[in-house]
Design an enzyme around this catalytic site. Structure first.
Site, short mmCIF file in Angstrom:
data_model
loop_
_atom_site.label_atom_id
_atom_site.label_comp_id
_atom_site.label_asym_id
_atom_site.label_seq_id
_atom_site.Cartn_x
_atom_site.Cartn_y
_atom_site.Cartn_z
N GLU A 114 13.01 3.49 -5.68
CA GLU A 114 14.40 3.11 -5.97
C GLU A 114 14.87 1.97 -5.06
O GLU A 114 15.91 1.37 -5.28
CB GLU A 114 15.33 4.32 -5.86
CG GLU A 114 15.47 4.93 -4.47
CD GLU A 114 14.34 5.90 -4.10
OE1 GLU A 114 13.22 5.78 -4.66
OE2 GLU A 114 14.58 6.76 -3.24
N CYS A 116 0.19 -0.01 4.50
CA CYS A 116 -0.44 1.25 4.88
C CYS A 116 -1.79 1.01 5.55
O CYS A 116 -2.37 1.92 6.09
CB CYS A 116 -0.60 2.13 3.67
SG CYS A 116 -1.63 1.35 2.46
N GLU A 138 3.87 7.57 12.70
CA GLU A 138 3.81 6.34 11.91
C GLU A 138 5.09 5.55 12.15
O GLU A 138 6.19 6.07 11.98
CB GLU A 138 3.68 6.66 10.41
CG GLU A 138 3.68 5.40 9.56
CD GLU A 138 3.45 5.64 8.07
OE1 GLU A 138 4.02 6.60 7.52
OE2 GLU A 138 2.69 4.87 7.47
N SER A 149 4.98 8.35 1.80
CA SER A 149 4.82 8.97 3.12
C SER A 149 4.13 10.33 3.02
O SER A 149 4.14 10.97 1.96
CB SER A 149 6.21 9.11 3.76
OG SER A 149 7.03 9.88 2.91
N PHE A 188 7.91 1.65 -1.62
CA PHE A 188 8.64 0.37 -1.64
C PHE A 188 7.78 -0.82 -1.23
O PHE A 188 8.11 -1.96 -1.53
CB PHE A 188 9.86 0.45 -0.71
CG PHE A 188 9.53 0.30 0.75
CD1 PHE A 188 9.30 -0.95 1.31
CD2 PHE A 188 9.42 1.41 1.59
CE1 PHE A 188 8.97 -1.10 2.65
CE2 PHE A 188 9.08 1.28 2.93
CZ PHE A 188 8.86 0.02 3.45
N LYS A 228 7.66 6.15 -12.11
CA LYS A 228 8.93 6.12 -11.38
C LYS A 228 8.74 5.22 -10.17
O LYS A 228 8.09 5.57 -9.20
CB LYS A 228 9.36 7.51 -10.90
CG LYS A 228 10.79 7.47 -10.38
CD LYS A 228 11.10 8.40 -9.26
CE LYS A 228 10.68 7.98 -7.90
NZ LYS A 228 11.40 6.83 -7.29
#
Ligand code: NAD
Length: 502
Positions: free
Chosen positions: A189, A294, A395, A239, A162, A186
């Protein structure tokens, strides 16, 4: 993972997003939809279909058909629609930045910077005619020549997170198609709108139908991709647990895979660092994009005397950062992605305190006026986070900066290396010797020296290590061309005696 908490009664008044298959925007036959929410307001922006397996299969079939012609198209012709896409992105930059901010929450300036990094990947991919070149040796034995060519793989797929709705998909797509593959994405979402806007531009840029496709959805779409025999390669960013899962399943099915995972990036602050610049850069790294990068600094290891001054200055920087809605000009930091995410981050702050850290700046319980429902966590500073504790290993992916202390550079580097992730690490110092020791010894794939977000340019590989990356060839640059091509070695003998006499 996924986003179970977003599942609710869909607001069907809002027309759901489509997929982009075989050159057309196609309505999904999904029976389930998720609301896509603006993280700054939690308003529902649209609905995203959780497309069924059959829709993935149809896209893979269309991609395989498109591939037959696309691989025969000269590389110099294949990059022409990429050049056009670059121009279209520049022309639509403002609209796209606003879409990114609305669905992802980051500030307009951060969205705009993301578009720049995305465009750079298109530029590098346009080098395909050179980058795909093979090698030849004449006379490997008398009269025998050997050469290696690079051929595209077929249908390749990417699954993206995301936090960079545009840039991360473009770490892959331009290279994949420039090399002659057809590409299936993909998107996350949580942020599917940016990619649907990109597909409008893809349609205008003139890619043949089926060469670039998007199927929206979540885990079912991922599994259909991972199990489809005609998908030859899978790229993933997200992740670590999901990266591991995707890497195992894709490779078990004989596919190439490159899977980038999570991070917990340390920075070392040496006592000889320029404290003013260091604090400014460290704060931008830790709190930029609300800590949801990240490559964000997550832990600061102060060495020796650096401790007090850094603590004082970073606490100031944290408490003075202007938090708000991403499209408001004054905003320096936006919300985190979901309510779940906010709750998880606040729990981790509490866990840090339980483990003995002191909350120097507490970003919980603040509201942004006019945006009371937004998922805001304000910048947070935890001091004395125990190195061996759980928070030091977890994290956070939010605007929380943990401070810890070391007596020597050796101890600090050992603390950097004693962690599962290896995405990024930085040092702040005015000593060349310290910088050299750090870059030589640190176990991290992306290294910064007096730099807070050591993001490789598009012509360098994005080199995560250890639990931050599963695979061999990284995203971007030369690695991208290698990942998306298969080598073929040809050995030939053409004796003169066989020639027809004229
Ligand atoms: P995520 O792992 O939850 O989701 C990433 C993608 O995987 C999404 O498309 C999602 O639909 C899919 N997915 C989620 N759960 C799945 C499951 N169980 N099975 C199959 N597919 C699944 O990650 P996120 O929350 O979207 O992104 C944040 C994470 O991404 C952080 O950990 C961050 O460090 C990481 N990240 C890493 C890099 C890098 O370069 N290493 C870059 C950006 C983000």
């Amino acid at each position: 993972s996924g986003c179970a908490s977003l599942k609710g009664t869909p607001t069907m008044a809002i027309e759901p997003l489509t997929n982009f298959v075989n050159g057309a925007f196609v309505k999904s036959g999904a029976s389930e939809f998720l609301p896509v929410r603006d993280p700054g307001t939690t308003d529902v922006l649209t609905q995203v279909p959780l497309s069924p397996k059959e829709e993935v299969d149809a896209a893979v079939t269309a991609g395989a058909v498109a591939f037959r012609e696309w691989r025969r198209t000269p590389a110099g012709e294949r990059i022409q629609p990429l050049f056009r896409l670059k121009v279209l992105l520049e022309q639509n930059r403002d609209e796209i930045a606003k879409i990114i901010t609305r669905e992802c929450g980051k500030t307009y300036v951060e969205s705009d910077a993301e578009i720049q990094r995305a465009i750079e990947n298109i530029e590098v991919a346009c080098g395909a005619p050179s980058m795909m070149q093979g090698v030849t040796n004449e006379d490997i034995a008398r009269g025998i020549d050997e050469s290696m060519v690079r051929q595209p793989l077929g249908v390749v797929a990417a699954i993206t997170p995301f936090n960079f709705p545009l840039m991360v998909p473009l770490w892959f797509m331009p290279y994949a198609v420039a090399c002659g593959n057809s590409f299936l994405l993909k998107p996350s979402e949580k942020v599917p709108m940016t990619m649907m806007k990109l597909m409008e531009l893809v349609a205008q840029a003139g890619f043949p139908k089926g060469v670039i496709q998007v199927i929206n959805g979540a885990r079912d779409v991922v599994d259909a991709i991972l199990d489809h025999p005609d998908v030859k390669a899978v790229s993933f960013v997200g992740s670590t647990p999901v990266a591991k899962y995707i890497y195992s399943r894709a490779t078990a099915n004989g596919k190439r895979a490159q899977c980038q995972g999570g991070a917990k990036n340390p920075i070392i602050v040496m006592p000889d660092a320029d404290m003013e610049t260091t604090t400014r850069i460290a704060a931008d790294s830790a709190f930029g994009c609300a800590g949801q990068r990240c490559l964000a600094a997550s832990v600061a290891i102060t060495v020796g005397d650096a401790r007090n001054e850094f603590l004082e200055r970073i606490a100031d920087a944290a408490s003075s950062r202007k938090v708000g809605y991403g499209l408001d000009k004054a905003t320096q930091m936006g919300p985190v992605i979901t309510g779940d995410s906010k709750a998880r981050i606040e729990k981790l702050i509490a866990m840090g305190e339980m483990e003995g850290a002191k909350i120097v700046v507490d970003g919980r319980q603040h509201k942004v006026s006019g945006y009371e429902d937004g998922n805001f966590v304000f910048p947070t500073i935890l001091d004395g986070v125990p190195h061996g504790g759980e928070l030091a290993r977890t994290e956070i992916f939010g605007p929380v900066f943990s401070l810890t202390h070391a007596s020597t550079i050796e101890e600090a580097i050992a603390m950097c290396n004693d962690r599962a992730y290896g995405n990024a690490a930085s040092i702040f110092t005015t000593s060349g010797a310290a910088a050299r020791q750090f870059r030589y010894e640190v176990a991290s794939g992306n290294v910064g020296i007096n730099l807070g977000v050591p993001a490789p340019m598009a012509y360098f590989p994005f080199s995560g290590w250890r639990q931050s990356f599963f695979g061999d060839l990284h995203a971007q640059g030369a690695h991208g061309f290698e990942f998306y091509t298969e080598t073929k070695v040809i050995i030939e003998r053409w004796p003169k005696e066989w020639s027809r006499k004229f």
